[in-house]
Design an enzyme around this catalytic site. Structure first.
Site, PDB file in Angstrom:
ATOM      1  N   HIS A 246      97.445  -2.886  -8.343  1.00  0.00           N
ATOM      2  CA  HIS A 246      98.566  -2.788  -8.197  1.00  0.00           C
ATOM      3  C   HIS A 246      99.257  -1.273  -8.089  1.00  0.00           C
ATOM      4  O   HIS A 246      98.625  -1.291  -8.768  1.00  0.00           O
ATOM      5  CB  HIS A 246      99.905  -4.484  -8.527  1.00  0.00           C
ATOM      6  CG  HIS A 246     101.046  -4.871  -7.060  1.00  0.00           C
ATOM      7  ND1 HIS A 246     101.770  -3.534  -7.706  1.00  0.00           N
ATOM      8  CD2 HIS A 246     100.898  -4.750  -5.855  1.00  0.00           C
ATOM      9  CE1 HIS A 246     102.820  -4.492  -5.998  1.00  0.00           C
ATOM     10  NE2 HIS A 246     102.089  -4.779  -5.638  1.00  0.00           N
ATOM     11  N   GLU A 304      96.432 -10.134  -2.649  1.00  0.00           N
ATOM     12  CA  GLU A 304      95.930 -11.010  -1.619  1.00  0.00           C
ATOM     13  C   GLU A 304      94.287 -10.998  -1.851  1.00  0.00           C
ATOM     14  O   GLU A 304      93.922 -12.041  -1.387  1.00  0.00           O
ATOM     15  CB  GLU A 304      95.212  -8.734  -1.486  1.00  0.00           C
ATOM     16  CG  GLU A 304      96.208  -8.304  -1.350  1.00  0.00           C
ATOM     17  CD  GLU A 304      95.907  -6.705  -1.640  1.00  0.00           C
ATOM     18  OE1 GLU A 304      95.158  -6.101  -2.324  1.00  0.00           O
ATOM     19  OE2 GLU A 304      96.553  -5.804  -1.010  1.00  0.00           O
TER      20      GLU A 304
END
Length: 362
Positions: A246, A304
């Site tokens: 991320h 995700e």
């Protein structure tokens, strides 16, 4: 110069704070753990919009108005659905939302929040050769979205799972789509124009376009039969392992744990439970492979990875995952757009020219 605007503060906001080192997400003074699974989506919509619309009602009335907005959007868009359906599903949703008025009122905002929840099920049903199901304006927002998709009343557990997902992704700092939204809002364009900018940014695979490929990855690993060898080959060829890493978090994404718990609650002994067990094996192997292959980087599980399992269990195909992401995030975009217009100014950064210089004429 900050490449990619890293560490540049471009706005002051009361809406959300992403603590990348501590792995914490705060939304208007509430931790994600306080909201996810405890607040319903319309309550969080009201939380985000509070102070940005003078006529904002209480929780119950706002939920009722959001239900009315779903009905209105369906009636407005129904004549155009047959033209939109052949398009790629995300592009079709975006085109449908572009048909909405570009205003600044609460009614405009609620139509935009309702639109992905209405358009996505309708478009999916048309693509399956089925007729769209009209929304129930009195139903819970997440339950109604599933009802429009399935054609039947969803189980309370599944409705709660989707509701928790929408709350979890409603806002997340100054990410790419939120920044794009604020840039357009700063020009005093309408809410639809601002939201369309956010939708454009969210489509990219480095942002909201990634949950779908997680399913493709899991299916490929399942067909291969050996997670470690498949992952090792992907890393060796320089390909990204979807669902890990991320831009902000240097520890595990807190949203991943929220959504993993959602999948576990849905799982049991059925297919969702087996899917979760397999995903956990892949997650464990991927974290170990990434630790060895990229020791200089902290590549942890992101939102995700378990988003893919939640939305798969809810009955959405992978190509529509970004649509459902947008169904939650549009509430945050609108809050940021209004905040930018009421407290900010035109966003106009400088660039440094590094191209060729023309010859000077004496």
């Amino acid at each position: 110069m900050a490449n990619g605007l890293d560490d540049v503060v471009a706005a002051e906001t009361v809406l959300s704070d992403v603590d990348g080192l501590g792995g914490r997400l705060t939304i208007r003074g509430h931790s994600l753990a306080e909201l996810a699974g405890r607040w319903n989506f319309p309550q969080v919509v009201r939380l985000l919009l509070d102070g940005f619309f003078e006529d904002l009602p209480g929780d119950a009335e706002l939920a009722a108005q959001l239900g009315e907005a779903r009905v209105e959007v369906f009636e407005r868009i129904l004549p155009s659905l047959s033209l939109l359906a052949p398009l790629e599903i995300y592009s079709a949703m975006r085109a449908g939302m572009a048909l909405l008025p570009d205003g600044e009122t609460l009614a405009d905002a609620l139509r935009l929040i309702a639109a992905p929840a209405v358009l996505t099920p309708a478009l999916l049903r048309l693509r399956r050769g089925e007729q769209p199901v009209a929304p129930d304006g009195k139903a819970d927002h997440a339950a109604d979205m599933l009802h429009m998709l399935q054609g039947s009343v969803p189980s309370p557990a599944l409705a709660k799972a989707l509701n928790t997902y929408l709350v979890t992704v409603c806002d997340h700092g100054l990410n790419a789509s939120t920044f794009a939204t604020r840039v357009v809002a700063s020009t005093l364009a309408g809410l639809t124009s601002s939201v369309l900018a956010g939708l454009g940014a969210l489509k990219g695979p480095l942002h909201g376009g990634a949950p779908g490929p997680v399913i493709e990855m899991l299916d490929a690993i399942g067909a291969n039969g050996d997670a470690a060898s498949w992952l090792r080959n992907e890393i060796a060829h320089g390909r990204r392992i979807m669902g890990f890493g991320h831009r902000i978090y240097r520890v595990r994404d807190p949203r991943a744990d929220v959504l993993k718990a959602v999948v576990r609650q849905l799982g049991g002994e059925g297919e969702t439970g087996r899917r979760l067990a397999f995903a956990e094996e892949v997650e464990k192997a991927a974290l170990e492979m990434l630790r060895i292959a990229k020791p200089q980087r902290s590549l942890q599980t992101n939102v995700e990875f378990y988003t893919a399992l939640v939305l798969e269990a809810a009955g959405f195909p992978p190509q529509a995952f970004s649509n459902v992401f947008a169904a939650g995030r549009v509430a945050g975009w609108i809050a940021h757009a209004r905040e930018q217009q009421t407290t900010g100014r035109l966003i106009r950064p400088q660039s440094r020219y590094v191209g060729p210089v023309p010859d000077m004429v004496a």
